[in-house]
Design a protein around this motif. Structure first.
Motif, PDB file in Angstrom:
ATOM      1  N   UNK A 286       0.810  -1.203   0.000  1.00 36.50           N
ATOM      2  CA  UNK A 286       0.000   0.000   0.000  1.00 36.50           C
ATOM      3  C   UNK A 286       0.850   1.262   0.000  1.00 36.50           C
ATOM      4  N   UNK A 287       0.303   2.309  -0.567  1.00 36.14           N
ATOM      5  CA  UNK A 287       1.010   3.582  -0.656  1.00 36.14           C
ATOM      6  C   UNK A 287       0.315   4.629   0.208  1.00 36.14           C
ATOM      7  N   UNK A 288       0.997   5.755   0.377  1.00 33.60           N
ATOM      8  CA  UNK A 288       0.412   6.907   1.063  1.00 33.60           C
ATOM      9  C   UNK A 288       0.293   8.043   0.052  1.00 33.60           C
ATOM     10  N   UNK A 289      -0.874   8.676   0.021  1.00 30.82           N
ATOM     11  CA  UNK A 289      -1.104   9.816  -0.851  1.00 30.82           C
ATOM     12  C   UNK A 289      -1.299  11.056   0.017  1.00 30.82           C
ATOM     13  N   UNK A 290      -0.487  12.088  -0.223  1.00 32.54           N
ATOM     14  CA  UNK A 290      -0.570  13.324   0.554  1.00 32.54           C
ATOM     15  C   UNK A 290      -1.232  14.384  -0.319  1.00 32.54           C
ATOM     16  N   UNK A 291      -2.419  14.845   0.124  1.00 30.14           N
ATOM     17  CA  UNK A 291      -3.160  15.874  -0.600  1.00 30.14           C
ATOM     18  C   UNK A 291      -2.929  17.228   0.072  1.00 30.14           C
ATOM     19  N   UNK A 292      -2.631  18.240  -0.727  1.00 31.87           N
ATOM     20  CA  UNK A 292      -2.349  19.586  -0.216  1.00 31.87           C
ATOM     21  C   UNK A 292      -3.321  20.553  -0.868  1.00 31.87           C
ATOM     22  N   UNK A 293      -4.139  21.226  -0.058  1.00 30.92           N
ATOM     23  CA  UNK A 293      -5.086  22.198  -0.618  1.00 30.92           C
ATOM     24  C   UNK A 293      -4.365  23.509  -0.897  1.00 30.92           C
ATOM     25  N   UNK A 294      -5.002  24.374  -1.661  1.00 29.69           N
ATOM     26  CA  UNK A 294      -4.382  25.648  -2.004  1.00 29.69           C
ATOM     27  C   UNK A 294      -4.307  26.577  -0.808  1.00 29.69           C
ATOM     28  N   UNK A 295      -5.080  26.294   0.255  1.00 27.09           N
ATOM     29  CA  UNK A 295      -4.989  27.111   1.469  1.00 27.09           C
ATOM     30  C   UNK A 295      -3.999  26.517   2.473  1.00 27.09           C
ATOM     31  N   UNK A 296      -3.327  25.400   2.087  1.00 26.05           N
ATOM     32  CA  UNK A 296      -2.277  24.857   2.931  1.00 26.05           C
ATOM     33  C   UNK A 296      -2.621  23.620   3.717  1.00 26.05           C
ATOM     34  N   UNK A 297      -3.906  23.187   3.739  1.00 30.46           N
ATOM     35  CA  UNK A 297      -4.264  21.978   4.484  1.00 30.46           C
ATOM     36  C   UNK A 297      -3.536  20.771   3.907  1.00 30.46           C
ATOM     37  N   UNK A 298      -3.093  19.872   4.793  1.00 33.85           N
ATOM     38  CA  UNK A 298      -2.397  18.657   4.369  1.00 33.85           C
ATOM     39  C   UNK A 298      -3.130  17.447   4.944  1.00 33.85           C
ATOM     40  N   UNK A 299      -3.494  16.505   4.059  1.00 36.27           N
ATOM     41  CA  UNK A 299      -4.171  15.290   4.487  1.00 36.27           C
ATOM     42  C   UNK A 299      -3.393  14.088   3.965  1.00 36.27           C
ATOM     43  N   UNK A 300      -3.153  13.114   4.846  1.00 31.93           N
ATOM     44  CA  UNK A 300      -2.462  11.888   4.457  1.00 31.93           C
ATOM     45  C   UNK A 300      -3.474  10.752   4.327  1.00 31.93           C
ATOM     46  N   UNK A 301      -3.476  10.111   3.184  1.00 29.21           N
ATOM     47  CA  UNK A 301      -4.368   8.975   2.943  1.00 29.21           C
ATOM     48  C   UNK A 301      -3.488   7.724   2.881  1.00 29.21           C
ATOM     49  N   UNK A 302      -3.465   6.971   3.954  1.00 28.30           N
ATOM     50  CA  UNK A 302      -2.547   5.842   4.091  1.00 28.30           C
ATOM     51  C   UNK A 302      -3.207   4.534   3.670  1.00 28.30           C
ATOM     52  N   UNK A 303      -2.419   3.707   2.973  1.00 27.12           N
ATOM     53  CA  UNK A 303      -2.874   2.364   2.628  1.00 27.12           C
ATOM     54  C   UNK A 303      -3.805   2.321   1.438  1.00 27.12           C
ATOM     55  N   UNK A 304      -3.363   2.842   0.283  1.00 31.23           N
ATOM     56  CA  UNK A 304      -4.182   2.826  -0.921  1.00 31.23           C
ATOM     57  C   UNK A 304      -3.328   2.446  -2.131  1.00 31.23           C
ATOM     58  N   UNK A 305      -3.987   1.889  -3.126  1.00 30.71           N
ATOM     59  CA  UNK A 305      -3.397   1.673  -4.446  1.00 30.71           C
ATOM     60  C   UNK A 305      -4.439   2.050  -5.485  1.00 30.71           C
ATOM     61  N   UNK A 306      -3.997   2.567  -6.631  1.00 27.96           N
ATOM     62  CA  UNK A 306      -4.920   2.821  -7.727  1.00 27.96           C
ATOM     63  C   UNK A 306      -5.582   1.522  -8.151  1.00 27.96           C
TER      64      UNK A 306
END
Length: 583
Positions: A286-306
């Motif tokens: 599994x991979x981790x995807x880090x999403x960054x919003x334009x206002x600076x919020x950071x969210x980590x989505x752990x344990x995913x694959x396309x």
């Protein structure tokens, strides 16, 4: 009795309220005030039987007015409440009967003036709050209004400005407040409010401090705080992103070290679409995807694959192959380079192939024919935009020997076409009506074959797509020597992120002995050593002609198990050129 702010969903009317059981009260007279200023007078409540809930002993009309405003606006701030200690019903009923005694004036500006006078006479915030049975935070909010310019306070008192706008204006300088009032006074102007006002105050981007991944104690920039002390923003968006990006990189490295197969940092503003992924455990790749919003919020989505990758792994498992990859290594290998580094590699390789292509118009003509044959629909040629992921990469490309040679040839070709190099940027100019093409055709009829081939070579080079299989095909066929066009710069070294890659490059440029001696050093230190050998600084002998496999033709990965997008491209097309002789 304790004073606190309680969310509206945790409140309910008590059966002991003297008006309980009646139909919904008429709130028309107080609704405009609650809509503009919120609930000012605390409700009298006591703990309900349901955990976390409170019964309203007094203040039923204020409660219904607040609920109406919440329905209109999609929410409302927590309501001020005086919480009674649990007692008998008689005490609660008595409190309901005397609740209107010593009511505080509803005009917030009058409250401000009253509290200021009391403060000048020695009353503390706590004493003022106790005197009027309100919370200390409400007293501090009213006193904060004193920092607004007088005309804004007057307009607020006259209900020309709502409470939300006043709160934002407390973060404005006196000059900004006066400029905003000028817009309010001008009937032909529309003064900014709400989201537009926040953007107006902060020059287009307002970033709240709560989104920061880094320690605010180490942040050297200014943080703007509203006078209510509840909202804080970074004054310098560029400085914030410098620190935030560094913290994101550190977080990514920590996740890689924690054993995740890969950590993908999405482009700012890109959403993580969980419906396009499947949940996959760390131990299963599994991979981790880090999403960054334009206002600076950071969210980590752990344990995913396309979904495609997950399906490929499932198929491999069904036919008995290693679930880590279709060939025991393909899927198990993780990318060596970040997206920014891949962009750097693609553009430098692209620039070098274009520069070499200028000397081989015969090859350029064959590429042109290939484009014509392989194109779908009408053939539309556009200049390669050379999109750069950051100013540092743009500066590196602009300063490269290959790019400078290309720009010099651009001017000469524009002159051959009868154009002004100072006014015209691109040789290739897509058109739709055919008149421009006819004009160019007429001009080309007057040129000799050598000039025609020179222009054709440049046009093909200008339209060659960066990061494409055609760059790899042409570069390998031309046997491009990247040492003539590229030398390591600080941008390349700065973008190195993977520890295994840094170790391999350090061994390549400095030798195994130096690499082994520095194995336990920090990543930053090992990168600095690579830079020293590349530039011959800090007492290190310059590694003349050093070329990492990423930039060579044919391309190579620098680790045994790593993946590189460029290498994947060449692997797909390389076999087509094994018996092709240079012409």
């Amino acid at each position: 009795m304790e004073l606190q702010h309680i969310p509206i969903e945790q409140l309910e009317v008590s059966k002991l309220n003297m008006r309980h059981g009646r139909k919904q009260p008429d709130i028309a007279d107080i609704l405009p005030s609650v809509r503009a200023h919120g609930v000012l007078q605390p409700l009298l409540v006591r703990p309900a039987k349901t955990d976390g809930h409170y019964e309203i002993v007094a203040g039923r009309r204020r409660f219904f007015a607040a609920r109406a405003v919440a329905d209109e606006a999609g929410g409302i701030e927590a309501l001020p409440c005086a919480v009674m200690a649990a007692g008998d019903d008689a005490e609660a009923l008595e409190a309901s009967l005397i609740e209107n005694f010593a009511r505080l004036a509803p005009d917030e500006m009058t409250q401000y003036e009253t509290f200021v006078r009391l403060g000048k006479n020695g009353r503390s915030v706590a004493e003022i709050a106790a005197m009027f049975a309100i919370t200390e935070r409400m007293v501090e909010r009213r006193l904060a209004l004193g920092n607004l310019v007088p005309r804004i306070r007057t307009a607020y008192r006259e209900d020309r400005i709502d409470a939300a706008t006043v709160r934002l204006l407390t973060m404005a300088s006196a000059a900004q407040q006066k400029a905003w009032m000028a817009l309010l006074d001008d009937p032909e102007q529309m003064e900014p409010r709400g989201h537009q006002l926040r953007q107006w105050l902060f020059g287009g981007q307002s970033i709240p401090v709560e989104v920061a991944l880094f320690d605010l104690d180490d942040y050297p920039g200014e943080i703007v705080t509203d006078l209510f002390g509840e909202e804080r923003f970074f004054a310098d968006a560029a400085l914030f992103w410098e620190h935030q990006n560094r913290a994101i990189a550190e977080k990514r490295n920590a996740l890689i070290e924690a054993g995740w197969a890969d950590v993908v940092v999405l482009e700012p503003g890109d959403y993580f679409r969980n419906w396009e992924h499947e949940v996959v455990a760390k131990e299963d790749g599994g991979k981790v995807f880090i999403a960054v919003s334009r206002r600076g919020d950071v969210e980590c989505h752990e344990g995913y694959l396309g979904r495609r990758e997950a399906a490929r792994r499932a198929r491999a498992a069904m036919v008995g192959e290693d679930a880590e990859g279709a060939t025991d290594t393909e899927a198990a290998r993780r990318p060596e380079a970040t997206q920014a580094m891949q962009n750097y590699i693609d553009l430098h390789r692209h620039a070098a192939v274009r520069a070499e292509l200028l000397q081989r118009p015969d090859v350029a003509l064959r590429l042109i024919v290939a484009h014509m044959i392989a194109s779908s629909g009408h053939w539309l040629v556009r200049p390669e935009p050379q999109a750069c992921r950051g100013e540092a990469i743009a500066a590196s490309i602009a300063g490269s020997r290959a790019q400078q040679a290309f720009e010099s040839e651009r001017k000469a070709v524009l002159e051959l076409l009868g154009r002004d190099p100072a006014a015209d940027r691109d040789v290739v100019r897509p058109g739709h009506d055919g008149y421009g093409t006819a004009e160019v055709f007429a001009h080309l009829l007057e040129l000799g074959e050598a000039e025609l081939l020179r222009i054709a070579a440049f046009a093909m080079a200008e339209a060659l797509a960066a990061g494409s299989a055609m760059v790899e095909a042409a570069g390998n066929h031309l046997a491009v020597d990247m040492k003539k066009h590229w030398s390591a710069d600080s941008v390349f070294v700065d973008m190195l992120r993977d520890r295994a890659v840094v170790d391999a490059m350090l061994a390549d440029i400095a030798g195994e002995r130096v690499a082994e001696a520095n194995r336990s050093e920090k990543l930053k230190t090992r990168k600095a050593i690579i830079g020293d050998f590349a530039e011959g600084t800090n007492g290190r002998a310059k590694a003349e002609g050093w070329l990492p496999g990423w930039l060579a033709f044919p391309v190579r990965t620098v680790t045994e198990t790593g993946r590189l997008q460029t290498a994947d491209l060449w692997a797909r097309v390389g076999h087509l050129f094994e018996t092709t002789d240079e012409t």
